[in-house]
Design a protein around this motif. Sequence first.
Motif, short mmCIF file in Angstrom:
data_model
loop_
_atom_site.label_atom_id
_atom_site.label_comp_id
_atom_site.label_asym_id
_atom_site.label_seq_id
_atom_site.Cartn_x
_atom_site.Cartn_y
_atom_site.Cartn_z
N VAL A 1 0.82 -1.22 0.00
CA VAL A 1 0.00 0.00 0.00
C VAL A 1 0.85 1.27 0.00
O VAL A 1 0.57 2.23 0.71
CB VAL A 1 -1.03 0.01 1.16
CG1 VAL A 1 -2.12 1.05 0.90
CG2 VAL A 1 -1.66 -1.34 1.37
N THR A 2 1.90 1.26 -0.82
CA THR A 2 2.70 2.46 -1.00
C THR A 2 2.48 3.08 -2.37
O THR A 2 2.70 4.27 -2.56
CB THR A 2 4.21 2.19 -0.83
OG1 THR A 2 4.62 1.22 -1.79
CG2 THR A 2 4.52 1.70 0.58
N LYS A 3 2.05 2.27 -3.33
CA LYS A 3 1.85 2.73 -4.71
C LYS A 3 0.49 2.29 -5.20
O LYS A 3 -0.09 1.31 -4.73
CB LYS A 3 2.92 2.14 -5.64
CG LYS A 3 4.34 2.48 -5.28
CD LYS A 3 4.64 3.90 -5.60
CE LYS A 3 6.10 4.21 -5.28
NZ LYS A 3 6.40 5.62 -5.40
N VAL A 4 -0.01 3.03 -6.20
CA VAL A 4 -1.24 2.66 -6.89
C VAL A 4 -0.91 2.54 -8.37
O VAL A 4 -0.09 3.28 -8.89
CB VAL A 4 -2.37 3.70 -6.66
CG1 VAL A 4 -1.97 5.07 -7.16
CG2 VAL A 4 -3.66 3.23 -7.29
N PHE A 5 -1.53 1.56 -9.02
CA PHE A 5 -1.32 1.32 -10.45
C PHE A 5 -2.68 1.22 -11.11
O PHE A 5 -3.59 0.57 -10.59
CB PHE A 5 -0.55 0.02 -10.67
CG PHE A 5 -0.42 -0.35 -12.13
CD1 PHE A 5 0.51 0.28 -12.93
CD2 PHE A 5 -1.24 -1.32 -12.69
CE1 PHE A 5 0.62 -0.05 -14.27
CE2 PHE A 5 -1.14 -1.66 -14.03
CZ PHE A 5 -0.20 -1.02 -14.82
N GLY A 6 -2.82 1.87 -12.26
CA GLY A 6 -4.08 1.80 -12.98
C GLY A 6 -3.87 1.77 -14.48
O GLY A 6 -2.83 2.21 -14.98
N ILE A 7 -4.86 1.25 -15.19
CA ILE A 7 -4.88 1.28 -16.65
C ILE A 7 -6.21 1.89 -17.05
O ILE A 7 -7.27 1.47 -16.59
CB ILE A 7 -4.74 -0.13 -17.27
CG1 ILE A 7 -3.43 -0.78 -16.81
CG2 ILE A 7 -4.79 -0.04 -18.80
CD1 ILE A 7 -3.27 -2.23 -17.27
N TYR A 8 -6.14 2.89 -17.92
CA TYR A 8 -7.30 3.62 -18.39
C TYR A 8 -7.33 3.59 -19.91
O TYR A 8 -6.29 3.43 -20.57
CB TYR A 8 -7.22 5.08 -17.96
CG TYR A 8 -7.39 5.33 -16.49
CD1 TYR A 8 -8.60 5.76 -15.98
CD2 TYR A 8 -6.33 5.18 -15.60
CE1 TYR A 8 -8.77 6.02 -14.63
CE2 TYR A 8 -6.48 5.44 -14.24
CZ TYR A 8 -7.71 5.86 -13.78
OH TYR A 8 -7.86 6.11 -12.44
N GLU A 9 -8.51 3.83 -20.48
CA GLU A 9 -8.68 3.98 -21.91
C GLU A 9 -9.52 5.24 -22.12
O GLU A 9 -10.66 5.31 -21.64
CB GLU A 9 -9.37 2.75 -22.50
CG GLU A 9 -9.41 2.75 -24.00
CD GLU A 9 -9.86 1.41 -24.56
OE1 GLU A 9 -9.58 1.15 -25.73
OE2 GLU A 9 -10.50 0.63 -23.82
N ALA A 10 -8.94 6.23 -22.81
CA ALA A 10 -9.63 7.51 -22.96
C ALA A 10 -9.14 8.24 -24.20
O ALA A 10 -8.13 7.87 -24.80
CB ALA A 10 -9.39 8.38 -21.73
N GLU A 11 -9.85 9.29 -24.55
CA GLU A 11 -9.51 10.10 -25.72
C GLU A 11 -8.12 10.72 -25.60
O GLU A 11 -7.39 10.83 -26.57
CB GLU A 11 -10.54 11.20 -25.93
CG GLU A 11 -11.90 10.71 -26.32
CD GLU A 11 -11.95 10.17 -27.74
OE1 GLU A 11 -11.20 10.65 -28.59
OE2 GLU A 11 -12.75 9.25 -27.97
N ASP A 12 -7.79 11.17 -24.37
CA ASP A 12 -6.52 11.87 -24.20
C ASP A 12 -6.07 11.83 -22.73
O ASP A 12 -6.84 11.45 -21.84
CB ASP A 12 -6.61 13.32 -24.68
CG ASP A 12 -7.76 14.08 -24.03
OD1 ASP A 12 -8.03 13.87 -22.84
OD2 ASP A 12 -8.39 14.90 -24.73
#
Length: 89
Positions: free
Chosen positions: A47-58
């Motif tokens: 619980v020191t870092k957060v990781f995410g994957i997104y899909e978006a226009e920009d």
Amino acid sequence: MPKYIVWGSYCKDVLEKRAPYRQAHLDGLAKQKESGVLITIGPTKDVTKVFGIYEAEDETTIRNLIESDPYWLNGIWTEYEVKEWIQAF
């Protein structure tokens, strides 16, 4: 549509400090997931870092989502980086 990865950091004592904002944070993420912009997100085991994957226009769209999240607004997330990602497989 472009995909983006996000790496961020949590504040110290995150487990205690996040409690008042956690439900609003999770509700917001659920809405992002339902809309298709959020693919996945979560903390590292320590619980020191957060990781995410997104899909978006920009990238601006991603930054706006992060900076309007209760964790960002209340100092639970302390920094983040967004990079456009090329999914090879």
